[in-house]
Design an enzyme around this catalytic site. Sequence first.
Site, PDB file in Angstrom:
ATOM      1  N   ASP A   1       0.828  -1.211   0.000  1.00 36.35           N
ATOM      2  CA  ASP A   1       0.000   0.000   0.000  1.00 36.35           C
ATOM      3  C   ASP A   1       0.865   1.265   0.000  1.00 36.35           C
ATOM      4  O   ASP A   1       1.983   1.266   0.504  1.00 36.35           O
ATOM      5  CB  ASP A   1      -0.926  -0.019   1.233  1.00 36.35           C
ATOM      6  CG  ASP A   1      -2.126   0.894   1.066  1.00 36.35           C
ATOM      7  OD1 ASP A   1      -2.386   1.353  -0.070  1.00 36.35           O
ATOM      8  OD2 ASP A   1      -2.807   1.162   2.070  1.00 36.35           O
TER       9      ASP A   1
ATOM     10  N   HIS B   1       2.418   3.159  -8.993  1.00 35.95           N
ATOM     11  CA  HIS B   1       2.297   1.719  -9.253  1.00 35.95           C
ATOM     12  C   HIS B   1       3.514   1.227 -10.043  1.00 35.95           C
ATOM     13  O   HIS B   1       4.059   0.173  -9.744  1.00 35.95           O
ATOM     14  CB  HIS B   1       1.002   1.404 -10.004  1.00 35.95           C
ATOM     15  CG  HIS B   1      -0.246   1.841  -9.279  1.00 35.95           C
ATOM     16  ND1 HIS B   1      -0.456   1.530  -7.955  1.00 35.95           N
ATOM     17  CD2 HIS B   1      -1.320   2.570  -9.682  1.00 35.95           C
ATOM     18  CE1 HIS B   1      -1.623   2.053  -7.572  1.00 35.95           C
ATOM     19  NE2 HIS B   1      -2.154   2.688  -8.595  1.00 35.95           N
TER      20      HIS B   1
ATOM     21  N   LEU C   1      11.068 -20.552  -3.707  1.00 33.80           N
ATOM     22  CA  LEU C   1      10.009 -19.683  -3.176  1.00 33.80           C
ATOM     23  C   LEU C   1       8.780 -19.804  -4.072  1.00 33.80           C
ATOM     24  O   LEU C   1       8.917 -19.874  -5.295  1.00 33.80           O
ATOM     25  CB  LEU C   1      10.493 -18.222  -3.201  1.00 33.80           C
ATOM     26  CG  LEU C   1       9.461 -17.148  -2.870  1.00 33.80           C
ATOM     27  CD1 LEU C   1       9.244 -17.061  -1.355  1.00 33.80           C
ATOM     28  CD2 LEU C   1       9.894 -15.769  -3.388  1.00 33.80           C
TER      29      LEU C   1
HETATM   30  C1  IPE Z   1      -5.606  -2.760  -0.358  1.00 31.97           C
HETATM   31  O1  IPE Z   1      -5.260  -1.429  -0.502  1.00 31.97           O
HETATM   32  C2  IPE Z   1      -5.483  -3.472  -1.668  1.00 31.97           C
HETATM   33  C3  IPE Z   1      -4.141  -3.630  -2.189  1.00 31.97           C
HETATM   34  C4  IPE Z   1      -3.029  -3.230  -1.640  1.00 31.97           C
HETATM   35  C5  IPE Z   1      -4.045  -4.312  -3.434  1.00 31.97           C
HETATM   36  P1  IPE Z   1      -6.346  -0.272  -0.703  1.00 31.97           P
HETATM   37  O2  IPE Z   1      -5.579   0.974  -0.769  1.00 31.97           O
HETATM   38  O3  IPE Z   1      -7.221  -0.612  -1.852  1.00 31.97           O
HETATM   39  O4  IPE Z   1      -7.194  -0.388   0.635  1.00 31.97           O
HETATM   40  P2  IPE Z   1      -8.037   0.724   1.417  1.00 31.97           P
HETATM   41  O5  IPE Z   1      -9.004   1.296   0.440  1.00 31.97           O
HETATM   42  O6  IPE Z   1      -7.076   1.747   1.922  1.00 31.97           O
HETATM   43  O7  IPE Z   1      -8.678  -0.020   2.551  1.00 31.97           O
HETATM   44  C1  IPE Z   2      -1.617   0.180  -3.355  1.00 29.76           C
HETATM   45  O1  IPE Z   2      -1.381   1.537  -3.409  1.00 29.76           O
HETATM   46  C2  IPE Z   2      -1.803  -0.454  -4.708  1.00 29.76           C
HETATM   47  C3  IPE Z   2      -3.184  -0.835  -5.041  1.00 29.76           C
HETATM   48  C4  IPE Z   2      -4.204  -0.779  -4.249  1.00 29.76           C
HETATM   49  C5  IPE Z   2      -3.407  -1.307  -6.397  1.00 29.76           C
HETATM   50  P1  IPE Z   2      -2.573   2.599  -3.439  1.00 29.76           P
HETATM   51  O2  IPE Z   2      -2.907   2.869  -4.860  1.00 29.76           O
HETATM   52  O3  IPE Z   2      -3.709   2.127  -2.614  1.00 29.76           O
HETATM   53  O4  IPE Z   2      -1.877   3.850  -2.795  1.00 29.76           O
HETATM   54  P2  IPE Z   2      -2.508   4.870  -1.743  1.00 29.76           P
HETATM   55  O5  IPE Z   2      -3.024   4.057  -0.597  1.00 29.76           O
HETATM   56  O6  IPE Z   2      -3.605   5.582  -2.443  1.00 29.76           O
HETATM   57  O7  IPE Z   2      -1.373   5.747  -1.360  1.00 29.76           O
HETATM   58 MG    MG Z   3      -4.156   2.355  -0.650  1.00 22.48          MG
END
Ligand code: IPE
Ligand code: IPE
Ligand code: MG
Length: 240
Positions: free
Chosen positions: A16, A33, A127
């Site tokens: 995240d 990303h 792994l």
């Molecule tokens: C969880 O992250 C999903 C992934 C890392 C793939 P999100 O950013 O989507 O989750 P919330 O919305 O903060 O709970």
């Molecule tokens: C996690 O990073 C990746 C996915 C959920 C695909 P985010 O895109 O949720 O990044 P933040 O949480 O908005 O910073």
């Molecule tokens: Mg996120």
Amino acid sequence: MNRVKAIPTHVAIIMDGNGRWAKQRGKERSEGHFAGVASVRAAVRAAVRNGVKWLTLYAFSTENWGRPIQEVEAIMELFCRTVVGEGDELARQGVRVKIMGEHTHFSPSVIEMIERIENTTVGGDKLTLVLAFNYSSRREIMLAAQQLAKRVAEGEMSAEEITEESISSALMTSEIPDPDFIIRTSGECRLSNFLLWQASYAEFYFPEVLWPDFDETEFDKALEVYAERDRRYGLVTEES
Ligand code: IPE
Ligand code: IPE
Ligand code: MG
């Protein structure tokens, strides 16, 4: 007495913070990303080096389809490019890849790519890298319940044969041991629909670092944190 450092068999990571990483740099969220792919490579290398046997990475949740279309498309493209481009290198490192999630939304070409990387890396014995993509734990549990209910209705099993084991075997993770250690980067302290059943006795770690900044040193640091944990499973141990 010197104790051998405990290494988790299965590390699962909620990757995240990509969007915030990009925003801090005045870039588009999708740039975050892209930057996150280097951290995936680093986590794989560090897992292999430390003797971790299973690494699950949460890459895209079922709820993530609700994000703006440009972002979803960028993630899909990145996923395909990574899956196509990294197969040989992962096979060289002894990494077997599994893609976990509902394949229903995917086009035939994406399904073909998934099959290709799983086949290219099938011999990896260092792994297993599980990429959770279009994954939602509640849906996974619901689908398992439907599958077991059907078997009961068709007389293949009795209701009493629905046990913790039979539920575990009906989940997408049937071949995968439960996670020992769940890491979520970016300081958020929630599971966001990830491995709800499987996480019952996992240890958790929520470092502040955003996913694109999570390098091999951060992975090693996380393993140090894990090694200090006292896993009790409801029992009483020497330390408690
Ligand atoms: C969880 O992250 C999903 C992934 C890392 C793939 P999100 O950013 O989507 O989750 P919330 O919305 O903060 O709970
Ligand atoms: C996690 O990073 C990746 C996915 C959920 C695909 P985010 O895109 O949720 O990044 P933040 O949480 O908005 O910073
Ligand atoms: Mg996120």
